[in-house]
Scaffold this motif. Structure first.
Motif, mmCIF file in Angstrom:
data_model
loop_
_atom_site.group_PDB
_atom_site.id
_atom_site.type_symbol
_atom_site.label_atom_id
_atom_site.label_comp_id
_atom_site.label_asym_id
_atom_site.label_seq_id
_atom_site.Cartn_x
_atom_site.Cartn_y
_atom_site.Cartn_z
ATOM 1 N N PRO A 109 10.883 11.714 1.387
ATOM 2 C CA PRO A 109 9.537 12.292 1.288
ATOM 3 C C PRO A 109 9.272 13.263 2.430
ATOM 4 O O PRO A 109 9.763 13.083 3.547
ATOM 5 C CB PRO A 109 8.601 11.071 1.413
ATOM 6 N N ILE A 154 14.366 4.665 1.022
ATOM 7 C CA ILE A 154 13.394 5.707 1.360
ATOM 8 C C ILE A 154 13.681 6.205 2.775
ATOM 9 O O ILE A 154 13.616 5.439 3.749
ATOM 10 C CB ILE A 154 11.939 5.189 1.250
ATOM 11 N N ALA A 175 -0.873 5.778 6.327
ATOM 12 C CA ALA A 175 -0.162 6.111 7.569
ATOM 13 C C ALA A 175 -0.483 7.544 7.997
ATOM 14 O O ALA A 175 -0.722 7.819 9.173
ATOM 15 C CB ALA A 175 1.344 5.931 7.368
ATOM 16 N N GLY A 203 4.997 2.607 -1.315
ATOM 17 C CA GLY A 203 5.593 1.415 -1.940
ATOM 18 C C GLY A 203 4.751 0.899 -3.087
ATOM 19 O O GLY A 203 5.287 0.526 -4.143
ATOM 20 N N LYS A 238 16.089 7.162 10.011
ATOM 21 C CA LYS A 238 16.025 7.717 8.652
ATOM 22 C C LYS A 238 17.306 8.471 8.296
ATOM 23 O O LYS A 238 17.691 8.536 7.130
ATOM 24 C CB LYS A 238 14.792 8.617 8.516
ATOM 25 N N GLY A 282 6.496 -11.178 3.865
ATOM 26 C CA GLY A 282 7.550 -11.380 4.862
ATOM 27 C C GLY A 282 8.036 -10.074 5.441
ATOM 28 O O GLY A 282 7.852 -9.004 4.852
ATOM 29 N N ASN A 283 8.648 -10.189 6.592
ATOM 30 C CA ASN A 283 9.176 -9.041 7.324
ATOM 31 C C ASN A 283 10.642 -8.827 6.924
ATOM 32 O O ASN A 283 11.510 -9.633 7.289
ATOM 33 C CB ASN A 283 9.051 -9.334 8.826
ATOM 34 N N ARG A 342 0.861 -1.197 0.000
ATOM 35 C CA ARG A 342 0.000 0.000 0.000
ATOM 36 C C ARG A 342 0.893 1.241 0.000
ATOM 37 O O ARG A 342 2.118 1.146 0.002
ATOM 38 C CB ARG A 342 -0.903 -0.002 1.219
ATOM 39 N N ARG A 375 13.001 -1.805 11.900
ATOM 40 C CA ARG A 375 12.016 -1.731 10.810
ATOM 41 C C ARG A 375 12.413 -0.715 9.741
ATOM 42 O O ARG A 375 12.111 -0.910 8.569
ATOM 43 C CB ARG A 375 10.626 -1.371 11.361
ATOM 44 N N SER A 378 5.561 15.084 3.955
ATOM 45 C CA SER A 378 4.308 14.416 4.334
ATOM 46 C C SER A 378 3.531 14.033 3.080
ATOM 47 O O SER A 378 3.186 14.883 2.265
ATOM 48 C CB SER A 378 3.467 15.349 5.198
ATOM 49 N N ILE A 379 3.278 12.757 2.954
ATOM 50 C CA ILE A 379 2.628 12.212 1.766
ATOM 51 C C ILE A 379 1.291 11.597 2.197
ATOM 52 O O ILE A 379 1.227 10.877 3.204
ATOM 53 C CB ILE A 379 3.507 11.109 1.115
HETATM 54 N N1 LIG Z 1 3.672 8.911 4.292
HETATM 55 C C1 LIG Z 1 4.553 9.842 4.614
HETATM 56 O O1 LIG Z 1 4.188 10.994 4.834
HETATM 57 C C2 LIG Z 1 6.014 9.521 4.696
HETATM 58 C C3 LIG Z 1 6.904 10.587 4.897
HETATM 59 C C4 LIG Z 1 8.267 10.322 4.957
HETATM 60 C C5 LIG Z 1 8.744 9.041 4.826
HETATM 61 N N2 LIG Z 1 7.848 8.016 4.654
HETATM 62 C C6 LIG Z 1 8.417 6.681 4.526
HETATM 63 O O2 LIG Z 1 7.943 6.091 3.328
HETATM 64 C C7 LIG Z 1 7.830 4.675 3.490
HETATM 65 C C8 LIG Z 1 6.429 4.224 3.141
HETATM 66 O O3 LIG Z 1 5.516 4.934 3.955
HETATM 67 P P1 LIG Z 1 3.923 4.886 3.733
HETATM 68 O O4 LIG Z 1 3.398 6.187 4.200
HETATM 69 O O5 LIG Z 1 3.603 4.388 2.368
HETATM 70 O O6 LIG Z 1 3.551 3.790 4.845
HETATM 71 P P2 LIG Z 1 2.281 2.819 4.921
HETATM 72 O O7 LIG Z 1 2.175 2.444 6.359
HETATM 73 O O8 LIG Z 1 1.082 3.421 4.249
HETATM 74 O O9 LIG Z 1 2.755 1.540 4.073
HETATM 75 C C9 LIG Z 1 3.907 0.835 4.470
HETATM 76 C C10 LIG Z 1 3.773 -0.610 4.071
HETATM 77 O O10 LIG Z 1 4.987 -1.273 4.462
HETATM 78 C C11 LIG Z 1 4.673 -2.484 5.112
HETATM 79 N N3 LIG Z 1 5.769 -2.785 6.040
HETATM 80 C C12 LIG Z 1 6.125 -2.112 7.167
HETATM 81 N N4 LIG Z 1 7.180 -2.698 7.757
HETATM 82 C C13 LIG Z 1 7.503 -3.772 6.985
HETATM 83 C C14 LIG Z 1 8.514 -4.768 7.060
HETATM 84 N N5 LIG Z 1 9.416 -4.770 8.064
HETATM 85 N N6 LIG Z 1 8.574 -5.727 6.092
HETATM 86 C C15 LIG Z 1 7.698 -5.717 5.061
HETATM 87 N N7 LIG Z 1 6.697 -4.796 4.951
HETATM 88 C C16 LIG Z 1 6.616 -3.842 5.888
HETATM 89 C C17 LIG Z 1 3.344 -2.229 5.816
HETATM 90 O O11 LIG Z 1 2.641 -3.446 6.070
HETATM 91 C C18 LIG Z 1 2.622 -1.330 4.799
HETATM 92 O O12 LIG Z 1 1.870 -2.075 3.868
HETATM 93 C C19 LIG Z 1 8.229 4.384 4.941
HETATM 94 O O13 LIG Z 1 9.590 4.024 5.007
HETATM 95 C C20 LIG Z 1 8.009 5.720 5.637
HETATM 96 O O14 LIG Z 1 8.816 5.852 6.784
HETATM 97 C C21 LIG Z 1 6.507 8.223 4.574
#
Ligand SMILES: NC(=O)c1ccc[n+]([C@@H]2O[C@H](COP(=O)([O-])OP(=O)(O)OC[C@H]3O[C@@H](n4cnc5c(N)ncnc54)[C@H](O)[C@@H]3O)[C@@H](O)[C@H]2O)c1
Length: 245
Positions: free
Chosen positions: A176, A132, A183, A14, A150, A53-54, A11, A105, A178-179
């Motif tokens: 990024p 990322i 989350a 990614g 990060k 998988g994790n 989701r 993580r 705030s996207i």
């Molecule tokens: N959304 C934002 O505003 C934002 C801003 C800066 C950075 N980020 C970074 O961007 C990346 C994606 O964020 P997002 O907002 O899409 O998050 P999200 O929570 O919407 O999606 C993240 C996905 O990663 C999966 N995931 C988490 N840990 C995992 C692991 N150890 N192994 C496999 N899958 C795993 C989750 O199940 C989820 O489906 C993250 O690294 C986050 O820190 C996001």
């Protein structure tokens, strides 16, 4: 055909990255720890395989790279995206367990994926690694473990860039702001409003904004761009870090 692996692709950001890579003709390993999300995402796209998988475990990260080799014959692009943020916890209240979990993580997961991907990329004569990060790496009150993790991503990519340059493998960070992803949507409305005011463009980014930056760095033509930190923040990183999340 080029082959990519995107972690945390079930989701959010990614998934947008995986979708854009597929549209550009790349075969993609779609990883997520959430099995349903991984399979749903892979079903929505062509030329993909889901790996549940994790990636914060060695076995999870290894399975992602093995799937690329076994299903598609190799790996050209690794996008280490999986991660999550914890905000609003003062440093004195951060437990050792919380600290380790956030570092594992967001940072250790990227190291594991890189470790398994690099030998495969070297055999292929080159590759692209994109980690990322987050604007939080510049400093985030109430988010010390996440910011540190990060920041580690940026440092990891810069070090990989130097180490892997002789092998035709580039490594860059995408940062990024705030996207609008699930989350972010999970935050309470007041906190989101405060956050929005910290954005010079007056709106949150879209996952595709990040995906475009990743695809640019992942392209074969980006061979001279390495060790860089590309901000997709709408200008927010130009302002001083605030007490907002
Ligand atoms: N959304 C934002 O505003 C934002 C801003 C800066 C950075 N980020 C970074 O961007 C990346 C994606 O964020 P997002 O907002 O899409 O998050 P999200 O929570 O919407 O999606 C993240 C996905 O990663 C999966 N995931 C988490 N840990 C995992 C692991 N150890 N192994 C496999 N899958 C795993 C989750 O199940 C989820 O489906 C993250 O690294 C986050 O820190 C996001």
């Amino acid at each position: 055909m080029r082959v990519a692996a995107v972690t945390g692709a079930g989701r959010g950001i990614g998934f947008a990255i995986a979708r854009m890579l597929v549209r550009q003709g790349t075969a993609v390993v779609v990883n997520d720890v959430d099995g349903r999300a991984a399979h749903d995402a892979a079903r929505k796209l062509t030329n993909t395989v889901a790996v549940v998988g994790n990636v914060a475990t060695e076995a999870g990260a290894k399975a992602v790279v093995e799937a690329a080799v076994n299903e598609f014959g190799g790996l050209d692009v690794l996008v280490a995206n999986a991660g999550f943020g914890v905000v609003g916890v003062e440093v004195g209240d951060v437990t050792a367990e919380d600290w380790s979990r956030v570092i594992e993580r967001n940072l250790t997961s990227q190291f594991y994926c890189v470790r398994f991907a690099v030998p495969v990329m070297r055999r292929r004569g080159g590759g692209r690694i994109v980690g990322i990060s987050s604007r939080a790496w510049l400093g985030q009150a109430g988010g010390t473990p996440y910011a540190a993790a990060k920041g580690g991503v940026v440092s990891l990519m810069r070090s990989l860039a130097l180490e892997l340059a002789p092998h035709g493998i580039t490594a860059n960070s995408v940062v990024p702001g705030s996207i609008a992803t699930p989350a972010l949507e999970a935050m309470d409305a007041k906190a989101r409003e405060v956050l929005l005011r910290a954005h010079p463009m007056g709106r949150f980014g879209d996952p595709d904004d990040v995906a475009r930056a990743v695809c640019f760095l992942a392209h074969p033509a980006a061979e001279r761009i390495t060790g860089q930190t590309l901000y997709v923040t709408g200008g927010r990183n130009l302002l001083l870090p605030s007490r907002t999340p």
